[in-house]
Motif scaffolding. Structure first.
Motif, PDB file in Angstrom:
ATOM      1  N   VAL A  78      14.107   1.350  94.870  1.00 48.36           N
ATOM      2  CA  VAL A  78      13.493   0.576  93.717  1.00 48.36           C
ATOM      3  C   VAL A  78      12.859  -0.546  94.397  1.00 48.36           C
ATOM      4  N   ASP A  79      13.535  -1.369  95.145  1.00 48.61           N
ATOM      5  CA  ASP A  79      13.045  -2.497  95.822  1.00 48.61           C
ATOM      6  C   ASP A  79      11.743  -2.206  96.391  1.00 48.61           C
ATOM      7  N   ILE A  80      11.557  -1.191  97.158  1.00 42.20           N
ATOM      8  CA  ILE A  80      10.472  -0.636  97.946  1.00 42.20           C
ATOM      9  C   ILE A  80       9.274  -0.533  96.970  1.00 42.20           C
ATOM     10  N   LEU A  81       9.414   0.331  95.682  1.00 40.65           N
ATOM     11  CA  LEU A  81       8.714   0.469  94.711  1.00 40.65           C
ATOM     12  C   LEU A  81       8.046  -0.646  94.074  1.00 40.65           C
ATOM     13  N   LEU A  82       9.261  -1.713  94.060  1.00 40.57           N
ATOM     14  CA  LEU A  82       8.629  -2.943  93.269  1.00 40.57           C
ATOM     15  C   LEU A  82       7.832  -3.808  93.909  1.00 40.57           C
ATOM     16  N   ASP A  83       8.018  -3.701  95.532  1.00 39.28           N
ATOM     17  CA  ASP A  83       7.239  -4.403  96.555  1.00 39.28           C
ATOM     18  C   ASP A  83       5.773  -3.670  96.420  1.00 39.28           C
ATOM     19  N   MET A  84       5.620  -2.571  96.243  1.00 37.49           N
ATOM     20  CA  MET A  84       4.409  -1.559  96.278  1.00 37.49           C
ATOM     21  C   MET A  84       3.558  -2.066  95.199  1.00 37.49           C
ATOM     22  N   THR A 133      -0.687  -4.724  92.470  1.00 33.64           N
ATOM     23  CA  THR A 133      -1.255  -5.705  91.412  1.00 33.64           C
ATOM     24  C   THR A 133      -2.256  -6.862  91.903  1.00 33.64           C
ATOM     25  N   ALA A 134      -1.788  -7.256  93.068  1.00 32.52           N
ATOM     26  CA  ALA A 134      -2.154  -8.348  93.597  1.00 32.52           C
ATOM     27  C   ALA A 134      -3.760  -7.885  94.109  1.00 32.52           C
ATOM     28  N   GLU A 135      -3.782  -6.712  94.966  1.00 31.66           N
ATOM     29  CA  GLU A 135      -5.135  -5.988  95.162  1.00 31.66           C
ATOM     30  C   GLU A 135      -6.021  -5.986  93.965  1.00 31.66           C
ATOM     31  N   SER A 136      -5.472  -5.400  92.763  1.00 37.78           N
ATOM     32  CA  SER A 136      -6.430  -5.221  91.692  1.00 37.78           C
ATOM     33  C   SER A 136      -6.797  -6.506  91.122  1.00 37.78           C
ATOM     34  N   HIS A 137      -6.013  -7.726  91.237  1.00 37.31           N
ATOM     35  CA  HIS A 137      -6.449  -8.779  90.640  1.00 37.31           C
ATOM     36  C   HIS A 137      -7.588  -9.282  91.675  1.00 37.31           C
ATOM     37  N   LEU A 138      -7.413  -8.991  92.787  1.00 37.16           N
ATOM     38  CA  LEU A 138      -8.427  -9.651  93.889  1.00 37.16           C
ATOM     39  C   LEU A 138      -9.700  -8.781  93.689  1.00 37.16           C
ATOM     40  N   MET A 139      -9.546  -7.702  93.453  1.00 32.02           N
ATOM     41  CA  MET A 139     -10.848  -6.867  93.287  1.00 32.02           C
ATOM     42  C   MET A 139     -11.640  -7.218  91.874  1.00 32.02           C
ATOM     43  N   GLU A 140     -10.815  -7.326  90.671  1.00 37.35           N
ATOM     44  CA  GLU A 140     -11.303  -7.920  89.509  1.00 37.35           C
ATOM     45  C   GLU A 140     -12.099  -9.144  89.645  1.00 37.35           C
ATOM     46  N   LYS A 141     -11.379 -10.114  90.372  1.00 34.22           N
ATOM     47  CA  LYS A 141     -11.874 -11.321  90.581  1.00 34.22           C
ATOM     48  C   LYS A 141     -13.416 -11.125  91.474  1.00 34.22           C
ATOM     49  N   GLU A 142     -13.402 -10.538  92.487  1.00 33.61           N
ATOM     50  CA  GLU A 142     -14.754 -10.438  93.396  1.00 33.61           C
ATOM     51  C   GLU A 142     -15.829  -9.504  92.251  1.00 33.61           C
ATOM     52  N   LEU A 143     -15.321  -8.555  91.571  1.00 27.74           N
ATOM     53  CA  LEU A 143     -16.361  -8.020  90.715  1.00 27.74           C
ATOM     54  C   LEU A 143     -16.867  -8.863  89.684  1.00 27.74           C
ATOM     55  N   GLU A 144     -15.945  -9.791  88.895  1.00 32.15           N
ATOM     56  CA  GLU A 144     -16.472 -10.937  88.194  1.00 32.15           C
ATOM     57  C   GLU A 144     -17.318 -11.878  88.824  1.00 32.15           C
ATOM     58  N   GLU A 145     -17.061 -12.097  90.133  1.00 33.04           N
ATOM     59  CA  GLU A 145     -18.217 -12.933  90.812  1.00 33.04           C
ATOM     60  C   GLU A 145     -19.301 -12.221  91.133  1.00 33.04           C
ATOM     61  N   LEU A 146     -19.440 -11.001  91.547  1.00 35.32           N
ATOM     62  CA  LEU A 146     -20.572 -10.327  91.809  1.00 35.32           C
ATOM     63  C   LEU A 146     -21.310 -10.134  90.718  1.00 35.32           C
ATOM     64  N   LYS A 147     -20.861  -9.953  89.490  1.00 37.50           N
ATOM     65  CA  LYS A 147     -21.411  -9.897  88.139  1.00 37.50           C
ATOM     66  C   LYS A 147     -22.366 -11.156  87.781  1.00 37.50           C
ATOM     67  N   ASN A 148     -21.437 -12.368  87.846  1.00 33.69           N
ATOM     68  CA  ASN A 148     -21.980 -13.660  87.780  1.00 33.69           C
ATOM     69  C   ASN A 148     -23.208 -13.927  88.756  1.00 33.69           C
ATOM     70  N   HIS A 149     -23.078 -13.590  89.828  1.00 32.76           N
ATOM     71  CA  HIS A 149     -24.001 -13.730  90.910  1.00 32.76           C
ATOM     72  C   HIS A 149     -25.280 -12.861  90.676  1.00 32.76           C
ATOM     73  N   SER A 150     -25.004 -11.736  90.132  1.00 30.17           N
ATOM     74  CA  SER A 150     -26.297 -10.848  89.687  1.00 30.17           C
ATOM     75  C   SER A 150     -26.853 -11.386  88.452  1.00 30.17           C
ATOM     76  N   ARG A 151     -26.249 -12.158  87.628  1.00 32.80           N
ATOM     77  CA  ARG A 151     -26.815 -12.601  86.507  1.00 32.80           C
ATOM     78  C   ARG A 151     -27.688 -13.892  86.662  1.00 32.80           C
ATOM     79  N   ARG A 152     -27.085 -14.572  87.872  1.00 31.79           N
ATOM     80  CA  ARG A 152     -27.888 -15.878  88.100  1.00 31.79           C
ATOM     81  C   ARG A 152     -29.259 -15.463  88.690  1.00 31.79           C
ATOM     82  N   ARG A 153     -29.329 -14.157  89.661  1.00 35.73           N
ATOM     83  CA  ARG A 153     -30.567 -14.112  90.242  1.00 35.73           C
ATOM     84  C   ARG A 153     -31.585 -13.587  89.024  1.00 35.73           C
ATOM     85  N   LYS A 154     -31.129 -12.982  88.015  1.00 31.22           N
ATOM     86  CA  LYS A 154     -32.213 -12.740  87.057  1.00 31.22           C
ATOM     87  C   LYS A 154     -32.911 -13.712  86.398  1.00 31.22           C
TER      88      LYS A 154
END
Length: 126
Positions: free
Chosen positions: A94-100, A105-126
């Motif tokens: 259970v401890d190992i599964l919670l760590d995983m 979850t941390a990786e998912s939040h980072l990817m969502e943040k990067e995706l939002e930054e890319l979307k904002n960056h592409s909107r600024r270019r247009k």
């Protein structure tokens, strides 16, 4: 005689007389044990038809019928130990599964943040 004497000073109590009027303290040890009943013997108890006595800090069976229960008790102790080991293993899993889960979850939040930054960056270019 003083005019104002201290009314709260107590008088000294007379010395006490010898407390014990019995002559049993003059007897030797074996006679006192007989007279006063100081020989208690080994503590025994009867539980569920099994007679146990207390020797050397442990309860020991007096009757021979306790051996069957003794085997059952050993079997239960072994089963208890197995269950404790299994429980410890499951807690570790259970401890190992919670760590995983936390890492994913941390990786998912980072990817969502990067995706939002890319979307904002592409909107600024247009």
């Amino acid at each position: 005689m003083p005019l104002f004497r201290n009314a709260f000073s107590p008088k000294k109590a007379p010395p006490r007389k010898y407390a014990s009027l019995s002559n049993l303290h003059l007897l030797d040890r074996s006679t006192r044990e007989i007279e006063l009943g100081l020989e208690y013997g080994i503590p025994t108890v009867n539980l569920a038809g099994q007679s146990l006595k207390f020797e050397n800090g442990q309860w020991v069976a007096e009757s021979g019928s306790f051996t069957g229960d003794h085997r059952e008790m050993q079997r239960l102790r072994k089963r208890n130990q197995q269950l404790e080991e299994e429980n410890n293993l499951l807690r570790l899993k259970v401890d190992i599964l919670l760590d995983m889960l936390a890492e994913t979850t941390a990786e998912s939040h980072l990817m969502e943040k990067e995706l939002e930054e890319l979307k904002n960056h592409s909107r600024r270019r247009k």
